[in-house]
Design a protein around this motif. Structure first.
Motif, mmCIF file in Angstrom:
data_model
loop_
_atom_site.group_PDB
_atom_site.id
_atom_site.type_symbol
_atom_site.label_atom_id
_atom_site.label_comp_id
_atom_site.label_asym_id
_atom_site.label_seq_id
_atom_site.Cartn_x
_atom_site.Cartn_y
_atom_site.Cartn_z
ATOM 1 N N LEU A 275 88.095 70.557 26.197
ATOM 2 C CA LEU A 275 86.871 69.771 25.413
ATOM 3 C C LEU A 275 88.057 69.046 25.570
ATOM 4 N N TRP A 276 86.914 67.774 25.366
ATOM 5 C CA TRP A 276 87.599 66.751 25.313
ATOM 6 C C TRP A 276 86.846 65.788 24.026
ATOM 7 N N MET A 277 87.265 65.484 22.754
ATOM 8 C CA MET A 277 86.869 65.086 22.076
ATOM 9 C C MET A 277 86.678 63.630 21.219
ATOM 10 N N LEU A 278 85.875 62.516 21.569
ATOM 11 C CA LEU A 278 85.376 61.049 20.930
ATOM 12 C C LEU A 278 85.420 61.573 19.727
ATOM 13 N N LEU A 279 85.842 60.978 18.944
ATOM 14 C CA LEU A 279 85.918 61.014 16.755
ATOM 15 C C LEU A 279 85.723 59.236 16.457
ATOM 16 N N VAL A 280 84.949 59.704 15.428
ATOM 17 C CA VAL A 280 84.514 58.150 15.244
ATOM 18 C C VAL A 280 84.831 58.533 13.377
ATOM 19 N N ASP A 281 85.292 56.938 12.997
ATOM 20 C CA ASP A 281 85.614 56.922 11.239
ATOM 21 C C ASP A 281 85.703 56.060 11.404
ATOM 22 N N PRO A 282 85.319 55.188 10.628
ATOM 23 C CA PRO A 282 85.527 53.876 10.263
ATOM 24 C C PRO A 282 86.653 53.872 8.685
ATOM 25 N N ALA B 86 79.976 52.074 17.187
ATOM 26 C CA ALA B 86 80.707 52.837 18.357
ATOM 27 C C ALA B 86 79.593 53.236 19.520
ATOM 28 N N SER B 87 78.901 53.888 18.864
ATOM 29 C CA SER B 87 77.350 53.405 19.816
ATOM 30 C C SER B 87 77.055 52.799 20.698
ATOM 31 N N GLU B 88 77.692 51.237 20.678
ATOM 32 C CA GLU B 88 77.113 50.993 21.297
ATOM 33 C C GLU B 88 78.281 50.863 22.687
ATOM 34 N N TRP B 89 78.800 51.247 22.800
ATOM 35 C CA TRP B 89 80.100 51.384 23.902
ATOM 36 C C TRP B 89 80.426 52.977 24.741
ATOM 37 N N VAL B 90 79.299 53.763 24.305
ATOM 38 C CA VAL B 90 79.026 55.183 24.156
ATOM 39 C C VAL B 90 77.924 55.108 25.278
ATOM 40 N N GLN B 91 78.496 55.255 26.779
ATOM 41 C CA GLN B 91 77.296 55.751 27.334
ATOM 42 C C GLN B 91 75.967 56.290 27.632
ATOM 43 N N PRO B 92 74.579 56.271 27.733
ATOM 44 C CA PRO B 92 73.867 56.985 28.128
ATOM 45 C C PRO B 92 74.108 58.102 28.617
ATOM 46 N N GLY B 93 74.573 59.541 27.935
ATOM 47 C CA GLY B 93 74.922 60.839 29.233
ATOM 48 C C GLY B 93 76.259 61.118 29.230
ATOM 49 N N LEU B 94 77.074 60.182 28.766
ATOM 50 C CA LEU B 94 78.147 61.108 28.827
ATOM 51 C C LEU B 94 78.568 62.013 28.192
ATOM 52 N N LEU B 95 77.585 61.980 26.727
ATOM 53 C CA LEU B 95 78.672 63.413 25.388
ATOM 54 C C LEU B 95 77.729 64.370 26.236
ATOM 55 N N ASP B 96 77.921 65.338 25.946
ATOM 56 C CA ASP B 96 77.287 67.154 26.234
ATOM 57 C C ASP B 96 77.499 67.339 24.591
ATOM 58 N N LEU B 97 77.191 66.688 23.836
ATOM 59 C CA LEU B 97 77.401 67.268 22.173
ATOM 60 C C LEU B 97 77.784 65.885 21.114
ATOM 61 N N VAL B 98 77.093 66.224 20.188
ATOM 62 C CA VAL B 98 77.338 65.050 19.445
ATOM 63 C C VAL B 98 76.752 66.017 17.864
ATOM 64 N N PHE B 99 78.152 65.575 17.037
ATOM 65 C CA PHE B 99 78.832 66.816 16.310
ATOM 66 C C PHE B 99 78.372 65.340 14.918
ATOM 67 N N ILE B 100 77.701 65.730 14.421
ATOM 68 C CA ILE B 100 77.591 64.752 12.567
ATOM 69 C C ILE B 100 77.645 65.351 11.455
ATOM 70 N N ASP B 101 78.701 64.440 10.891
ATOM 71 C CA ASP B 101 79.817 65.931 9.364
ATOM 72 C C ASP B 101 78.985 65.159 8.501
ATOM 73 N N GLY B 102 78.232 63.623 8.614
ATOM 74 C CA GLY B 102 78.139 63.970 7.159
ATOM 75 C C GLY B 102 77.106 62.042 7.638
ATOM 76 N N ASP B 103 77.009 61.652 6.093
ATOM 77 C CA ASP B 103 75.970 60.864 6.451
ATOM 78 C C ASP B 103 76.523 59.248 7.658
ATOM 79 N N HIS B 104 76.611 59.047 9.082
ATOM 80 C CA HIS B 104 76.541 58.001 9.437
ATOM 81 C C HIS B 104 76.092 57.050 9.973
ATOM 82 N N SER B 105 74.875 56.556 8.487
ATOM 83 C CA SER B 105 73.941 55.592 9.089
ATOM 84 C C SER B 105 74.307 54.211 8.371
#
Length: 86
Positions: free
Chosen positions: A13-20, A67-86
């Protein structure tokens, strides 16, 4: 904890984690005021926990929308959202 458990159980597994973390504006935590109190130093804690998996993780300290601006379409197999990231 979820990220660590997945990395431990899935060695390919390779993981991209995003949090401010503490870099977010205070308004970002309006829906979760308790989280604002514990964000100081949280980025360092997360980096230390991920250290054994640093060859398979990327941790972006920014808002999800940025972060969504630099993630290309099709790059990720799964997106797991653990909270309100709006």
């Amino acid at each position: 904890q979820t990220s660590l458990a997945l990395l431990e159980k899935l060695p390919s597994l390779w993981m991209l984690l995003v949090d401010p973390f503490e870099y977010a504006e205070e308004s970002y935590f309006a829906g979760e005021p308790a989280r604002l109190a514990v964000t100081s130093g949280l980025a360092d804690t997360v980096w230390n926990r991920l250290r054994p998996f640093r060859s398979r993780t990327v941790l972006a300290s920014q808002l999800s929308v940025d972060a969504s601006e630099w993630v290309q379409p099709g790059l990720l197999d799964l997106v797991f959202i653990d909270g309100d990231h709006s």
